[in-house]
Design an enzyme around this catalytic site. Structure first.
Site, PDB file in Angstrom:
ATOM      1  N   HIS A 178      19.529  14.016 -17.507  1.00 40.21           N
ATOM      2  CA  HIS A 178      19.379  14.609 -16.180  1.00 40.21           C
ATOM      3  C   HIS A 178      17.906  14.878 -15.890  1.00 40.21           C
ATOM      4  CE1 HIS A 178      20.160  18.114 -13.270  1.00 40.21           C
ATOM      5  NE2 HIS A 178      20.327  16.980 -12.622  1.00 40.21           N
ATOM      6  N   ASP A 188       7.099  -3.593  -8.406  1.00 40.85           N
ATOM      7  CA  ASP A 188       6.795  -4.973  -8.039  1.00 40.85           C
ATOM      8  C   ASP A 188       5.793  -5.581  -9.019  1.00 40.85           C
ATOM      9  OD1 ASP A 188       4.164  -4.172  -7.230  1.00 40.85           O
ATOM     10  OD2 ASP A 188       4.856  -3.799  -5.197  1.00 40.85           O
ATOM     11  N   HIS A 223       1.384   6.425  -1.821  1.00 38.45           N
ATOM     12  CA  HIS A 223       1.383   5.476  -2.939  1.00 38.45           C
ATOM     13  C   HIS A 223       0.511   5.964  -4.098  1.00 38.45           C
ATOM     14  CE1 HIS A 223       2.015   1.680  -4.914  1.00 38.45           C
ATOM     15  NE2 HIS A 223       0.727   1.398  -4.922  1.00 38.45           N
ATOM     16  N   TYR A 275       4.674  -2.539  -1.719  1.00 38.63           N
ATOM     17  CA  TYR A 275       5.232  -1.206  -1.982  1.00 38.63           C
ATOM     18  C   TYR A 275       6.712  -1.234  -2.360  1.00 38.63           C
ATOM     19  CZ  TYR A 275       0.848  -0.030   0.230  1.00 38.63           C
ATOM     20  OH  TYR A 275      -0.487   0.042   0.541  1.00 38.63           O
ATOM     21  N   SER A 276       7.193  -2.311  -2.908  1.00 41.92           N
ATOM     22  CA  SER A 276       8.609  -2.374  -3.315  1.00 41.92           C
ATOM     23  C   SER A 276       8.753  -1.807  -4.722  1.00 41.92           C
ATOM     24  CB  SER A 276       9.163  -3.794  -3.202  1.00 41.92           C
ATOM     25  OG  SER A 276       8.356  -4.715  -3.875  1.00 41.92           O
ATOM     26  N   ASN A 277       8.547  -0.498  -4.791  1.00 45.31           N
ATOM     27  CA  ASN A 277       8.604   0.258  -6.038  1.00 45.31           C
ATOM     28  C   ASN A 277       9.500   1.465  -5.826  1.00 45.31           C
ATOM     29  OD1 ASN A 277       6.294  -1.328  -7.112  1.00 45.31           O
ATOM     30  ND2 ASN A 277       5.156  -0.186  -5.578  1.00 45.31           N
TER      31      ASN A 277
END
Length: 135
Positions: free
Chosen positions: A20, A28, A102, A124-126
């Protein structure tokens, strides 16, 4: 030989060790990997494997209560963000969505249990996945 679930032994171990509030980043191909953080590099080519493909497989085994995204996704890759949120809700149910600049996202990545590098070549595909509980 393992025949179901996550077959990559490094990713399987990271997911099994998640508790948890533990965090796991899926990033990316251009994301700078911080020194000292466990990296699993899946890239075989631009776009392969894609972010959604990896997230879908992870969510078969990992309960998530929150995700963290870069604010810049809203300007540079809104379609990817929308697809990601739809996939996560479908696979996991509702989650809290936190957005940060970012630069802050990169700082947060220094404290994750692991970073999975995908072939995603969309800006920014994180995402940082924050572990939930199953009870």
């Amino acid at each position: 030989m393992k025949k179901v679930g996550i077959l990559n032994s490094e990713i399987s171990k990271i997911v099994a060790d998640m508790g948890h509030m533990d965090t796991l980043a899926v990033v990316d191909l251009g994301f700078p990997i911080p020194q000292g953080v466990k990296k699993v590099d899946l890239v075989v080519d631009r776009g392969k494997p894609g972010l959604m493909e990896v997230i879908e497989i992870l969510l078969r085994e990992l309960k998530v209560e929150r995700i963290i995204l870069a604010k810049e996704m809203d300007e540079k890759s809104i379609q990817t963000k929308q697809e990601l949120l739809k996939l996560i809700e479908k696979m996991n149910g509702p989650v809290e969505v936190v957005t940060v600049p970012h630069k802050e996202f990169k700082e947060m990545s220094k404290n994750v249990k692991g970073i999975i590098r995908t072939g995603a070549d969309i800006p920014y595909s994180n995402v940082i996945l924050v572990g939930g509980v199953i009870f």
